[in-house]
Design a protein around this motif. Structure first.
Motif, PDB file in Angstrom:
ATOM      1  N   VAL A   4     -12.114 -46.602  29.619  1.00 36.40           N
ATOM      2  CA  VAL A   4     -12.608 -46.905  30.950  1.00 36.40           C
ATOM      3  C   VAL A   4     -12.022 -48.259  31.355  1.00 36.40           C
ATOM      4  N   GLU A   5     -11.730 -48.406  32.617  1.00 35.52           N
ATOM      5  CA  GLU A   5     -11.225 -49.673  33.134  1.00 35.52           C
ATOM      6  C   GLU A   5     -12.394 -50.629  33.357  1.00 35.52           C
ATOM      7  N   VAL A   6     -12.141 -51.917  33.170  1.00 36.18           N
ATOM      8  CA  VAL A   6     -13.166 -52.937  33.418  1.00 36.18           C
ATOM      9  C   VAL A   6     -13.704 -52.805  34.838  1.00 36.18           C
ATOM     10  N   THR A   7     -12.827 -52.534  35.783  1.00 35.62           N
ATOM     11  CA  THR A   7     -13.244 -52.453  37.188  1.00 35.62           C
ATOM     12  C   THR A   7     -14.153 -51.263  37.471  1.00 35.62           C
ATOM     13  N   ASP A   8     -14.180 -50.292  36.552  1.00 39.43           N
ATOM     14  CA  ASP A   8     -15.049 -49.123  36.732  1.00 39.43           C
ATOM     15  C   ASP A   8     -16.448 -49.330  36.156  1.00 39.43           C
ATOM     16  N   LEU A   9     -16.648 -50.414  35.404  1.00 33.62           N
ATOM     17  CA  LEU A   9     -17.966 -50.688  34.833  1.00 33.62           C
ATOM     18  C   LEU A   9     -18.905 -51.232  35.902  1.00 33.62           C
ATOM     19  N   LYS A  10     -20.137 -50.783  35.837  1.00 32.92           N
ATOM     20  CA  LYS A  10     -21.161 -51.239  36.781  1.00 32.92           C
ATOM     21  C   LYS A  10     -22.143 -52.152  36.061  1.00 32.92           C
ATOM     22  N   ASP A  11     -22.809 -53.001  36.825  1.00 32.40           N
ATOM     23  CA  ASP A  11     -23.877 -53.813  36.240  1.00 32.40           C
ATOM     24  C   ASP A  11     -24.897 -52.866  35.622  1.00 32.40           C
ATOM     25  N   GLY A  12     -25.341 -53.183  34.438  1.00 29.81           N
ATOM     26  CA  GLY A  12     -26.324 -52.337  33.775  1.00 29.81           C
ATOM     27  C   GLY A  12     -25.726 -51.318  32.824  1.00 29.81           C
ATOM     28  N   ASP A  13     -24.399 -51.114  32.858  1.00 28.71           N
ATOM     29  CA  ASP A  13     -23.781 -50.221  31.878  1.00 28.71           C
ATOM     30  C   ASP A  13     -23.949 -50.820  30.490  1.00 28.71           C
ATOM     31  N   PHE A  14     -24.231 -49.988  29.499  1.00 25.53           N
ATOM     32  CA  PHE A  14     -24.445 -50.466  28.143  1.00 25.53           C
ATOM     33  C   PHE A  14     -23.117 -50.881  27.528  1.00 25.53           C
ATOM     34  N   LEU A  15     -23.037 -52.127  27.069  1.00 27.93           N
ATOM     35  CA  LEU A  15     -21.803 -52.686  26.537  1.00 27.93           C
ATOM     36  C   LEU A  15     -22.021 -53.137  25.092  1.00 27.93           C
ATOM     37  N   LEU A  16     -21.171 -52.678  24.196  1.00 26.03           N
ATOM     38  CA  LEU A  16     -21.190 -53.056  22.789  1.00 26.03           C
ATOM     39  C   LEU A  16     -19.972 -53.916  22.511  1.00 26.03           C
ATOM     40  N   ASP A  17     -20.192 -55.162  22.139  1.00 20.94           N
ATOM     41  CA  ASP A  17     -19.115 -56.112  21.834  1.00 20.94           C
ATOM     42  C   ASP A  17     -18.934 -56.151  20.322  1.00 20.94           C
ATOM     43  N   VAL A  18     -17.734 -55.803  19.836  1.00 20.73           N
ATOM     44  CA  VAL A  18     -17.491 -55.729  18.397  1.00 20.73           C
ATOM     45  C   VAL A  18     -16.616 -56.889  17.895  1.00 20.73           C
ATOM     46  N   ARG A  19     -16.476 -57.936  18.696  1.00 21.34           N
ATOM     47  CA  ARG A  19     -15.709 -59.104  18.255  1.00 21.34           C
ATOM     48  C   ARG A  19     -16.492 -59.877  17.188  1.00 21.34           C
ATOM     49  N   GLU A  20     -15.814 -60.757  16.497  1.00 16.59           N
ATOM     50  CA  GLU A  20     -16.448 -61.534  15.435  1.00 16.59           C
ATOM     51  C   GLU A  20     -17.307 -62.653  16.032  1.00 16.59           C
ATOM     52  N   ASP A  21     -18.132 -63.263  15.182  1.00 15.12           N
ATOM     53  CA  ASP A  21     -19.118 -64.245  15.634  1.00 15.12           C
ATOM     54  C   ASP A  21     -18.521 -65.405  16.415  1.00 15.12           C
ATOM     55  N   GLU A  23     -15.816 -65.493  18.216  1.00 13.18           N
ATOM     56  CA  GLU A  23     -15.391 -65.009  19.532  1.00 13.18           C
ATOM     57  C   GLU A  23     -16.605 -64.834  20.448  1.00 13.18           C
ATOM     58  N   TRP A  24     -17.678 -64.268  19.908  1.00 12.92           N
ATOM     59  CA  TRP A  24     -18.908 -64.058  20.664  1.00 12.92           C
ATOM     60  C   TRP A  24     -19.485 -65.388  21.149  1.00 12.92           C
ATOM     61  N   ARG A  25     -19.540 -66.374  20.240  1.00 13.27           N
ATOM     62  CA  ARG A  25     -20.106 -67.676  20.597  1.00 13.27           C
ATOM     63  C   ARG A  25     -19.321 -68.358  21.715  1.00 13.27           C
ATOM     64  N   ALA A  26     -18.009 -68.168  21.740  1.00  9.97           N
ATOM     65  CA  ALA A  26     -17.178 -68.783  22.781  1.00  9.97           C
ATOM     66  C   ALA A  26     -17.528 -68.220  24.157  1.00  9.97           C
ATOM     67  N   GLY A  27     -17.829 -66.935  24.225  1.00  9.79           N
ATOM     68  CA  GLY A  27     -18.199 -66.313  25.488  1.00  9.79           C
ATOM     69  C   GLY A  27     -18.207 -64.802  25.398  1.00  9.79           C
ATOM     70  N   HIS A  28     -19.151 -64.211  26.120  1.00 12.10           N
ATOM     71  CA  HIS A  28     -19.322 -62.761  26.098  1.00 12.10           C
ATOM     72  C   HIS A  28     -19.901 -62.289  27.429  1.00 12.10           C
ATOM     73  N   ALA A  29     -19.909 -60.996  27.602  1.00 12.53           N
ATOM     74  CA  ALA A  29     -20.534 -60.409  28.790  1.00 12.53           C
ATOM     75  C   ALA A  29     -22.044 -60.502  28.637  1.00 12.53           C
ATOM     76  N   GLU A  30     -22.705 -60.968  29.678  1.00  9.62           N
ATOM     77  CA  GLU A  30     -24.157 -61.097  29.629  1.00  9.62           C
ATOM     78  C   GLU A  30     -24.797 -59.731  29.425  1.00  9.62           C
ATOM     79  N   GLY A  31     -25.746 -59.662  28.505  1.00 14.48           N
ATOM     80  CA  GLY A  31     -26.468 -58.424  28.249  1.00 14.48           C
ATOM     81  C   GLY A  31     -25.816 -57.503  27.236  1.00 14.48           C
ATOM     82  N   ALA A  32     -24.626 -57.859  26.752  1.00 17.38           N
ATOM     83  CA  ALA A  32     -23.949 -57.005  25.770  1.00 17.38           C
ATOM     84  C   ALA A  32     -24.670 -57.072  24.428  1.00 17.38           C
ATOM     85  N   LEU A  33     -24.580 -55.996  23.663  1.00 19.38           N
ATOM     86  CA  LEU A  33     -25.063 -55.972  22.284  1.00 19.38           C
ATOM     87  C   LEU A  33     -23.899 -56.400  21.401  1.00 19.38           C
TER      88      LEU A  33
END
Length: 109
Positions: A4-21, A23-33
């Motif tokens: 899926v393209e980033v531009t096709d994601l809507k607010d509230g779509d469930f997002l799973l971030d699999v980057r390492e700690d 990377e996550w601490r530097a910045g992430h999408a709000e609400g991501a798991l």
């Protein structure tokens, strides 16, 4: 691999971030798991508890490689999962919010 393209994601779509700690601490999408790929199999239960039962899991990493691996694994488990094409690099370039755990402006590492 379903993507899926980033531009096709809507607010509230469930997002799973699999980057390492780090990377996550530097910045992430709000609400991501956040479940790092290195811990994913051991922490799979966290995803099944948090993910919507009838919704799609959008998997993201820095550029799309690691998230493609996790998305493929999830599809094999019968989960409706897609890889976010281009990852957090494209997310940030598209002007989407990147935050720290403290709610400050973050960046993609």
């Amino acid at each position: 691999m379903p993507t899926v393209e980033v531009t096709d994601l809507k607010d509230g779509d469930f997002l799973l971030d699999v980057r390492e700690d780090d990377e996550w601490r530097a910045g992430h999408a709000e609400g991501a798991l956040h479940i790092p790929i290195s811990e994913f199999v051991a922490r799979y239960g966290e995803l099944t508890e948090a993910a919507p039962q009838d919704g799609r899991v959008h998997v993201i990493c820095r550029s799309g490689g690691r998230s493609a691996q996790v998305a493929m694994y999830l599809v094999q488990q019968g989960v409706d999962a897609v890889n976010v094409d281009g990852g957090m690099q494209v997310w940030a370039a598209a002007g989407r919010s990147v935050v720290t755990d403290e709610g400050q402006q973050g960046f993609v590492l």
